[in-house]
Design an enzyme around this catalytic site. Structure first.
Site, PDB file in Angstrom:
ATOM      1  N   ARG A 240      27.090  38.457  41.110  1.00  0.00           N
ATOM      2  CA  ARG A 240      27.929  38.523  39.687  1.00  0.00           C
ATOM      3  C   ARG A 240      28.274  39.842  39.168  1.00  0.00           C
ATOM      4  O   ARG A 240      27.044  40.708  39.335  1.00  0.00           O
ATOM      5  CB  ARG A 240      27.028  37.780  38.739  1.00  0.00           C
ATOM      6  CG  ARG A 240      27.392  36.055  38.588  1.00  0.00           C
ATOM      7  CD  ARG A 240      28.658  35.748  38.312  1.00  0.00           C
ATOM      8  NE  ARG A 240      28.699  34.403  38.309  1.00  0.00           N
ATOM      9  CZ  ARG A 240      29.162  33.609  39.325  1.00  0.00           C
ATOM     10  NH1 ARG A 240      29.494  34.101  40.582  1.00  0.00           N
ATOM     11  NH2 ARG A 240      29.226  32.237  39.249  1.00  0.00           N
ATOM     12  N   GLU A 269      36.856  39.776  35.189  1.00  0.00           N
ATOM     13  CA  GLU A 269      37.592  39.132  36.294  1.00  0.00           C
ATOM     14  C   GLU A 269      38.372  37.990  35.561  1.00  0.00           C
ATOM     15  O   GLU A 269      38.136  37.317  34.622  1.00  0.00           O
ATOM     16  CB  GLU A 269      36.555  38.397  37.138  1.00  0.00           C
ATOM     17  CG  GLU A 269      35.673  39.174  38.162  1.00  0.00           C
ATOM     18  CD  GLU A 269      34.819  38.302  38.883  1.00  0.00           C
ATOM     19  OE1 GLU A 269      35.044  37.043  39.098  1.00  0.00           O
ATOM     20  OE2 GLU A 269      33.913  38.988  39.526  1.00  0.00           O
ATOM     21  N   HIS A 287      36.693  38.139  44.189  1.00  0.00           N
ATOM     22  CA  HIS A 287      35.589  37.000  44.086  1.00  0.00           C
ATOM     23  C   HIS A 287      36.221  35.825  45.113  1.00  0.00           C
ATOM     24  O   HIS A 287      36.438  34.638  44.546  1.00  0.00           O
ATOM     25  CB  HIS A 287      35.679  36.648  42.411  1.00  0.00           C
ATOM     26  CG  HIS A 287      34.452  35.573  42.487  1.00  0.00           C
ATOM     27  ND1 HIS A 287      33.704  35.751  40.959  1.00  0.00           N
ATOM     28  CD2 HIS A 287      33.615  34.843  43.073  1.00  0.00           C
ATOM     29  CE1 HIS A 287      32.674  35.073  41.036  1.00  0.00           C
ATOM     30  NE2 HIS A 287      32.599  34.582  42.269  1.00  0.00           N
TER      31      HIS A 287
HETATM   32  C1  DGY Z   1      30.022  30.471  42.507  1.00  0.00           C
HETATM   33  O1  DGY Z   1      29.910  29.191  42.986  1.00  0.00           O
HETATM   34  O2  DGY Z   1      29.287  30.584  41.763  1.00  0.00           O
HETATM   35  C2  DGY Z   1      31.043  31.275  42.667  1.00  0.00           C
HETATM   36  O3  DGY Z   1      30.788  32.417  42.261  1.00  0.00           O
HETATM   37  C3  DGY Z   1      32.399  30.709  42.840  1.00  0.00           C
HETATM   38  O4  DGY Z   1      32.547  30.227  41.471  1.00  0.00           O
END
Ligand code: DGY
Length: 320
Positions: A240, A269, A287
């Site tokens: 993240r 994002e 991402h």
């Molecule tokens: C998650 O599953 O947390 C990934 O980052 C995609 O959303």
């Protein structure tokens, strides 16, 4: 419980997921596949029994307070749940699930791609050939950092961290990790445990982040912690954006203390941080850690398994 609950899919999930959802639910799609603002989420909560949000739909305490009591469950199409105020949702009696396990390998693959791409200067090399600027070669041309046999520091040794470690072992990397708790010896496969981040950092020729974003992990990589990495180390983030103080990372990349970075997750994002784009030693992706056909189907099916259990009066496997 309704016979055929109404389920909202705020984002375009895989065709197989939609087809399976239609067998048991009255499905409402968001054809525009855009990010729903709080007003739309609140409005939809009065029309549906369940939602399958992604990390792009934000359920802050303010939003949760205004949700209609008709909404019974958020079956997230994500493993991360930092977009959900879990305490507020729990207090409101809304069940929340996520999709662990099924995306670990896909995300670990992207971490590996970013690590290799950052170390071996993929951005510069691709641009050089693609633009026709490749008019020179010498043993001193585009020299990078070797991954094989180097030390990797893994922050967060959950499912994705362990999947990444498995792949890193294939590159003969010496694995060090920091996690809240130590893995069993069988699960460690010889990895070296560090009980603090501070103890891990000086070992990490490469550092890869695999922990969730929480108030405790926010900006865990900052000017102070980056300074503890060995000079020339490489940072990879597929977890993240919240984990990294981006200004501090940019300063470290400019000074060369961090020689390169591979980044799939950003504070903002979509869009990312344009300041990274000025740096050739940053390899970036938008991402897409879990974005494979197989994994998207598996995430959708896992979310549906959770919904099915809930509406059959059972405890969903991934209830948080
Ligand atoms: C998650 O599953 O947390 C990934 O980052 C995609 O959303």
């Amino acid at each position: 419980m309704p016979d055929r609950p109404v389920l909202w899919l705020p984002r375009r999930v895989s065709d197989a997921t939609v087809a399976r959802a239609r067998q048991d639910y009255d499905v409402v799609l968001n054809e525009a596949d855009d990010v729903s603002p709080p007003e739309r989420i609140i409005e939809m909560s009065a029309k549906v029994d369940a939602m399958m949000p992604c990390h792009s739909e934000i359920f802050s305490a303010d939003v949760v307070a205004k949700l209609d009591p008709r909404l019974k469950i958020l079956a997230n199409h994500s493993v991360g749940t930092d977009h959900c105020d879990l305490e507020a949702l729990r207090a409101k009696g809304i069940a929340v699930t996520n999709t662990p396990d099924v995306l670990s390998d896909a995300t670990a693959e992207i971490a590996m791609l970013l690590m290799l791409g950052a170390a071996r200067r993929a951005v510069e090399g691709d641009r050089c050939v693609r633009t026709g600027a490749w008019d020179f070669w010498s043993p001193s041309f585009m020299v990078g950092k070797q991954v094989s046999g180097a030390k990797i520091g893994i922050v967060g040794m959950g499912r994705v961290g362990q999947a990444f470690a498995r792949k890193a072992r294939g590159f003969d990397m010496e694995i060090h990790y920091f996690n809240r708790s130590r893995l069993s010896e069988a699960d460690e496969h010889g990895a070296v445990y560090h009980d603090t981040l501070e103890s891990l950092l000086p070992e990490a020729d490469f550092l890869s982040l695999h922990c969730p974003a929480t108030p405790e992990t926010r900006d865990l990589l900052n000017a102070e912690t980056l300074a503890k990495l060995p000079a020339g180390s490489i940072v990879v983030n597929t977890a993240r954006g919240a984990l990294v103080d981006e200004d501090a990372l940019i300063a470290a990349l400019k000074s060369g203390h961090v020689s390169a970075a591979g980044i799939d997750c950003f504070k903002v994002e979509p869009g990312g941080n344009p300041a990274f784009a000025d740096l050739d030693n940053v390899f970036m992706l938008p991402h897409i850690g879990s974005a494979t056909v197989r994994t998207r189907d598996a995430m959708g099916f896992r979310a549906l398994d959770n919904l099915d259990a809930f509406f059959r009066g059972k405890t969903p496997k991934d209830l948080l």
